[in-house]
Design a protein around this motif. Sequence first.
Motif, PDB file in Angstrom:
ATOM      1  N   GLU A  79      20.218  13.478 -39.079  1.00  0.00           N
ATOM      2  CA  GLU A  79      19.596  12.333 -39.747  1.00  0.00           C
ATOM      3  C   GLU A  79      20.101  11.013 -39.153  1.00  0.00           C
ATOM      4  OE1 GLU A  79      20.448  12.750 -43.859  1.00  0.00           O
ATOM      5  OE2 GLU A  79      18.972  14.322 -44.195  1.00  0.00           O
ATOM      6  N   VAL A  80      21.389  10.925 -38.881  1.00  0.00           N
ATOM      7  CA  VAL A  80      21.960   9.696 -38.334  1.00  0.00           C
ATOM      8  C   VAL A  80      21.350   9.388 -36.968  1.00  0.00           C
ATOM      9  CG1 VAL A  80      24.071   8.669 -37.391  1.00  0.00           C
ATOM     10  CG2 VAL A  80      24.118   9.793 -39.611  1.00  0.00           C
ATOM     11  N   TYR A  81      21.220  10.409 -36.124  1.00  0.00           N
ATOM     12  CA  TYR A  81      20.676  10.179 -34.788  1.00  0.00           C
ATOM     13  C   TYR A  81      19.180   9.860 -34.809  1.00  0.00           C
ATOM     14  CZ  TYR A  81      24.816  11.171 -32.023  1.00  0.00           C
ATOM     15  OH  TYR A  81      26.053  11.085 -31.424  1.00  0.00           O
ATOM     16  N   ARG A  82      18.509  10.110 -35.945  1.00  0.00           N
ATOM     17  CA  ARG A  82      17.095   9.727 -36.055  1.00  0.00           C
ATOM     18  C   ARG A  82      16.946   8.276 -36.518  1.00  0.00           C
ATOM     19  NH1 ARG A  82      17.529  14.237 -34.581  1.00  0.00           N
ATOM     20  NH2 ARG A  82      17.704  12.994 -32.707  1.00  0.00           N
ATOM     21  N   LYS A  83      18.022   7.707 -37.081  1.00  0.00           N
ATOM     22  CA  LYS A  83      17.957   6.344 -37.603  1.00  0.00           C
ATOM     23  C   LYS A  83      18.210   5.334 -36.479  1.00  0.00           C
ATOM     24  CE  LYS A  83      17.703   7.567 -42.034  1.00  0.00           C
ATOM     25  NZ  LYS A  83      16.504   7.317 -42.861  1.00  0.00           N
ATOM     26  N   ARG A  84      17.685   4.123 -36.695  1.00  0.00           N
ATOM     27  CA  ARG A  84      17.932   3.028 -35.765  1.00  0.00           C
ATOM     28  C   ARG A  84      18.672   1.913 -36.486  1.00  0.00           C
ATOM     29  NH1 ARG A  84      12.260   2.236 -32.361  1.00  0.00           N
ATOM     30  NH2 ARG A  84      12.212   4.325 -31.395  1.00  0.00           N
ATOM     31  N   GLY A  85      19.475   1.163 -35.713  1.00  0.00           N
ATOM     32  CA  GLY A  85      20.203   0.057 -36.288  1.00  0.00           C
ATOM     33  C   GLY A  85      21.701   0.193 -36.070  1.00  0.00           C
ATOM     34  N   SER A 171      15.765  18.193 -29.700  1.00  0.00           N
ATOM     35  CA  SER A 171      16.035  16.870 -29.130  1.00  0.00           C
ATOM     36  C   SER A 171      16.956  16.986 -27.926  1.00  0.00           C
ATOM     37  CB  SER A 171      16.660  15.967 -30.200  1.00  0.00           C
ATOM     38  OG  SER A 171      17.021  14.717 -29.651  1.00  0.00           O
ATOM     39  N   SER A 172      17.973  17.839 -28.043  1.00  0.00           N
ATOM     40  CA  SER A 172      18.888  18.047 -26.924  1.00  0.00           C
ATOM     41  C   SER A 172      18.173  18.689 -25.744  1.00  0.00           C
ATOM     42  CB  SER A 172      20.069  18.924 -27.364  1.00  0.00           C
ATOM     43  OG  SER A 172      20.810  18.284 -28.385  1.00  0.00           O
ATOM     44  N   GLN A 173      17.222  19.610 -26.038  1.00  0.00           N
ATOM     45  CA  GLN A 173      16.452  20.238 -24.964  1.00  0.00           C
ATOM     46  C   GLN A 173      15.588  19.216 -24.236  1.00  0.00           C
ATOM     47  OE1 GLN A 173      14.562  23.293 -27.337  1.00  0.00           O
ATOM     48  NE2 GLN A 173      15.887  24.891 -26.502  1.00  0.00           N
ATOM     49  N   ARG A 174      15.014  18.287 -25.010  1.00  0.00           N
ATOM     50  CA  ARG A 174      14.199  17.253 -24.366  1.00  0.00           C
ATOM     51  C   ARG A 174      15.058  16.339 -23.490  1.00  0.00           C
ATOM     52  NH1 ARG A 174      11.633  17.354 -29.521  1.00  0.00           N
ATOM     53  NH2 ARG A 174      12.911  15.609 -30.249  1.00  0.00           N
ATOM     54  N   THR A 175      16.295  16.125 -23.893  1.00  0.00           N
ATOM     55  CA  THR A 175      17.199  15.292 -23.105  1.00  0.00           C
ATOM     56  C   THR A 175      17.543  15.963 -21.783  1.00  0.00           C
ATOM     57  OG1 THR A 175      18.139  14.353 -25.135  1.00  0.00           O
ATOM     58  CG2 THR A 175      19.445  14.144 -23.120  1.00  0.00           C
ATOM     59  N   GLY A 176      17.632  17.282 -21.808  1.00  0.00           N
ATOM     60  CA  GLY A 176      17.927  18.028 -20.588  1.00  0.00           C
ATOM     61  C   GLY A 176      19.414  18.212 -20.378  1.00  0.00           C
ATOM     62  N   GLY A 177      19.757  18.919 -19.323  1.00  0.00           N
ATOM     63  CA  GLY A 177      21.159  19.173 -19.027  1.00  0.00           C
ATOM     64  C   GLY A 177      21.283  20.242 -17.965  1.00  0.00           C
ATOM     65  N   SER A 178      22.478  20.765 -17.774  1.00  0.00           N
ATOM     66  CA  SER A 178      22.710  21.799 -16.776  1.00  0.00           C
ATOM     67  C   SER A 178      22.043  23.102 -17.195  1.00  0.00           C
ATOM     68  CB  SER A 178      24.219  22.023 -16.608  1.00  0.00           C
ATOM     69  OG  SER A 178      24.775  22.533 -17.808  1.00  0.00           O
ATOM     70  N   ALA A 179      21.977  24.033 -16.281  1.00  0.00           N
ATOM     71  CA  ALA A 179      21.367  25.327 -16.580  1.00  0.00           C
ATOM     72  C   ALA A 179      22.124  26.037 -17.695  1.00  0.00           C
ATOM     73  CB  ALA A 179      21.352  26.192 -15.320  1.00  0.00           C
ATOM     74  N   ALA A 180      23.450  25.937 -17.666  1.00  0.00           N
ATOM     75  CA  ALA A 180      24.252  26.583 -18.708  1.00  0.00           C
ATOM     76  C   ALA A 180      23.991  25.939 -20.066  1.00  0.00           C
ATOM     77  CB  ALA A 180      25.742  26.486 -18.361  1.00  0.00           C
ATOM     78  N   THR A 181      23.867  24.616 -20.054  1.00  0.00           N
ATOM     79  CA  THR A 181      23.602  23.910 -21.314  1.00  0.00           C
ATOM     80  C   THR A 181      22.246  24.297 -21.877  1.00  0.00           C
ATOM     81  OG1 THR A 181      24.978  22.020 -20.698  1.00  0.00           O
ATOM     82  CG2 THR A 181      23.289  21.644 -22.376  1.00  0.00           C
ATOM     83  N   MET A 182      21.215  24.336 -21.027  1.00  0.00           N
ATOM     84  CA  MET A 182      19.871  24.685 -21.477  1.00  0.00           C
ATOM     85  C   MET A 182      19.813  26.134 -21.973  1.00  0.00           C
ATOM     86  SD  MET A 182      18.388  21.859 -21.208  1.00  0.00           S
ATOM     87  CE  MET A 182      16.713  22.344 -21.592  1.00  0.00           C
TER      88      MET A 182
END
Length: 203
Positions: A79-85, A171-182
């Motif tokens: 929820e926090v990461y969806r908020k702005r401000g 959201s993390s998948q959309r951000t991307g990362g290493s093969a191990a992370t994905m």
Amino acid sequence: MYRCGNTYQDRPCAGEQQGKVIGSTGAKRPTAVATAVDGHCAQTGAKAQKIMWAKEAGRTEEMQLAAATGAEERKLIAEVYRKRGSSVEVRAAIEADCVAARQRAAQAAALIEAAARLQGQDRPAAAAPAAATSAGIDAAARRRQEAAAHAAAGRKARCDAIAARLEGIRSSQRTGGSAATMDRLRQQQQKTEREWGDAGCQG
């Protein structure tokens, strides 16, 4: 709040260590929230602000989710990461959401109680033994209604928490990362989706 190196404290940094003041923008919190926040929501808001401080210090959502110790904490992180401000604004928004949710829960409980009372009042008067039996039936029906409402609220809370975890993973998948992370994110998604199905969640 002061940031001293990689740690946070509510007093200036010791010695000659350079510190950075964070979490104080001078902005006033909405008065409607400030006057209505109960202890639970205030505590939730404080946790949300700490999550924001960590976010401002460079910690990603994935890192905070991995360090979370329970479903409620993971839901709050999402929820926090969806908020702005700023951290103060996010805390105020989280507290307002908490207050609104608790008000809705209280209203639902009041409606259930009122419906149970009306059900008892609509029954015609009868002899004492019959009235006693009817009262017993009403009490049993009320207990079943309360148990059903409690179970539904528990299921909704669990489904909300699972949904928040899924959203955080996606959201993390959309951000991307290493093969191990994905690959790790894919495994987490599959596990969480199974949990969603086992809990009987819909949507």
